[in-house]
Motif scaffolding. Sequence first.
Motif, mmCIF file in Angstrom:
data_model
loop_
_atom_site.group_PDB
_atom_site.id
_atom_site.type_symbol
_atom_site.label_atom_id
_atom_site.label_comp_id
_atom_site.label_asym_id
_atom_site.label_seq_id
_atom_site.Cartn_x
_atom_site.Cartn_y
_atom_site.Cartn_z
ATOM 1 N N ASP A 124 0.731 -1.309 0.181
ATOM 2 C CA ASP A 124 -0.045 0.070 -0.004
ATOM 3 C C ASP A 124 0.735 1.185 -0.043
ATOM 4 O O ASP A 124 0.581 2.261 -0.779
ATOM 5 C CB ASP A 124 -0.993 0.037 1.225
ATOM 6 N N GLU A 125 1.938 1.250 0.779
ATOM 7 C CA GLU A 125 2.747 2.431 0.823
ATOM 8 C C GLU A 125 3.608 2.670 -0.235
ATOM 9 O O GLU A 125 3.965 3.577 -0.532
ATOM 10 C CB GLU A 125 3.698 2.535 2.201
ATOM 11 N N ARG A 160 0.196 7.959 -5.203
ATOM 12 C CA ARG A 160 -1.214 8.714 -4.807
ATOM 13 C C ARG A 160 -0.807 9.997 -4.781
ATOM 14 O O ARG A 160 0.217 10.524 -4.803
ATOM 15 C CB ARG A 160 -1.415 8.199 -3.179
ATOM 16 N N ILE A 161 -1.863 10.882 -5.247
ATOM 17 C CA ILE A 161 -1.916 12.262 -5.350
ATOM 18 C C ILE A 161 -2.704 12.685 -3.892
ATOM 19 O O ILE A 161 -3.860 12.491 -3.519
ATOM 20 C CB ILE A 161 -2.847 12.527 -6.410
ATOM 21 N N ASP A 162 -1.835 12.973 -3.091
ATOM 22 C CA ASP A 162 -2.121 13.137 -1.705
ATOM 23 C C ASP A 162 -1.964 14.610 -1.203
ATOM 24 O O ASP A 162 -1.866 14.940 0.019
ATOM 25 C CB ASP A 162 -1.509 12.278 -0.591
ATOM 26 N N PHE A 163 -1.824 15.559 -2.127
ATOM 27 C CA PHE A 163 -1.500 16.988 -1.656
ATOM 28 C C PHE A 163 -2.960 17.490 -1.043
ATOM 29 O O PHE A 163 -2.622 18.361 0.011
ATOM 30 C CB PHE A 163 -1.186 17.922 -2.940
ATOM 31 N N GLN A 193 -4.369 16.025 1.310
ATOM 32 C CA GLN A 193 -4.293 15.514 2.797
ATOM 33 C C GLN A 193 -3.612 16.429 3.786
ATOM 34 O O GLN A 193 -3.881 16.382 4.989
ATOM 35 C CB GLN A 193 -3.665 13.890 3.047
ATOM 36 N N ASN A 221 -8.492 13.037 7.178
ATOM 37 C CA ASN A 221 -7.537 12.022 6.106
ATOM 38 C C ASN A 221 -8.253 10.763 6.101
ATOM 39 O O ASN A 221 -8.343 10.012 5.076
ATOM 40 C CB ASN A 221 -6.395 11.999 6.430
ATOM 41 N N ILE A 259 -11.356 10.924 4.012
ATOM 42 C CA ILE A 259 -10.960 11.135 2.682
ATOM 43 C C ILE A 259 -10.653 9.805 1.880
ATOM 44 O O ILE A 259 -10.935 9.174 0.993
ATOM 45 C CB ILE A 259 -10.102 12.081 2.336
ATOM 46 N N GLY A 260 -9.826 9.003 2.964
ATOM 47 C CA GLY A 260 -9.466 7.705 2.304
ATOM 48 C C GLY A 260 -10.525 6.829 2.575
ATOM 49 O O GLY A 260 -10.550 5.822 1.566
ATOM 50 N N GLY A 270 -12.554 7.365 -0.678
ATOM 51 C CA GLY A 270 -12.085 6.687 -2.055
ATOM 52 C C GLY A 270 -11.815 5.368 -2.002
ATOM 53 O O GLY A 270 -12.110 4.702 -3.041
ATOM 54 N N ASP A 288 4.244 7.919 7.431
ATOM 55 C CA ASP A 288 4.563 8.151 5.884
ATOM 56 C C ASP A 288 5.784 7.353 5.533
ATOM 57 O O ASP A 288 6.820 7.757 5.867
ATOM 58 C CB ASP A 288 4.349 9.517 5.793
#
Length: 166
Positions: free
Chosen positions: A67-68, A72-75, A77, A85, A88-89, A92, A160
Amino acid sequence: MLRTLLARLHRVAEVIASGLLAVIFVAFIIQIALRYVFNWPVGWTAELSLVAWLWLVLWGAAFVLKDEEEIRIDFVQAFFGPRGNAVIGTVGALGLIVLFGMALPASYDYVAFMKVEKSSYLNIRFDWLYSIYIVFSLAVIARQLRAIVRLWRPGPPARDPSTPAP
């Protein structure tokens, strides 16, 4: 114990992906040798490479990619806290679950229908060839369910992976 089993299964998935990559490489070398050394162009090497590539991409995305490691487009977050977050996650992940879930019956029907066709050179039935897509779809759904559970699990948020460890 479960973690050890999952680690072993992940290692098996990596070995299978490595094997598929080796098949692509060997077929490519054979194709070059047959065409340019022996002046005997053949089609089965290209077909084998394409089949192995299809399986490699979908197998790798389903079982090898962590997964990591996904792009991903995470701007967005950055503007929300941990709870935002998680929301949002979850939205998605639920979107992917719904979309792949809705497509699954039609995908299965198509793959099952393709049993009447075979590949040109290797005579692989297309239902066997494309069956990896069903496996991939189920893996995407399972991974998104797991992502939702991880997002709402109590405790500190996961580190992260793009930031260096302290």
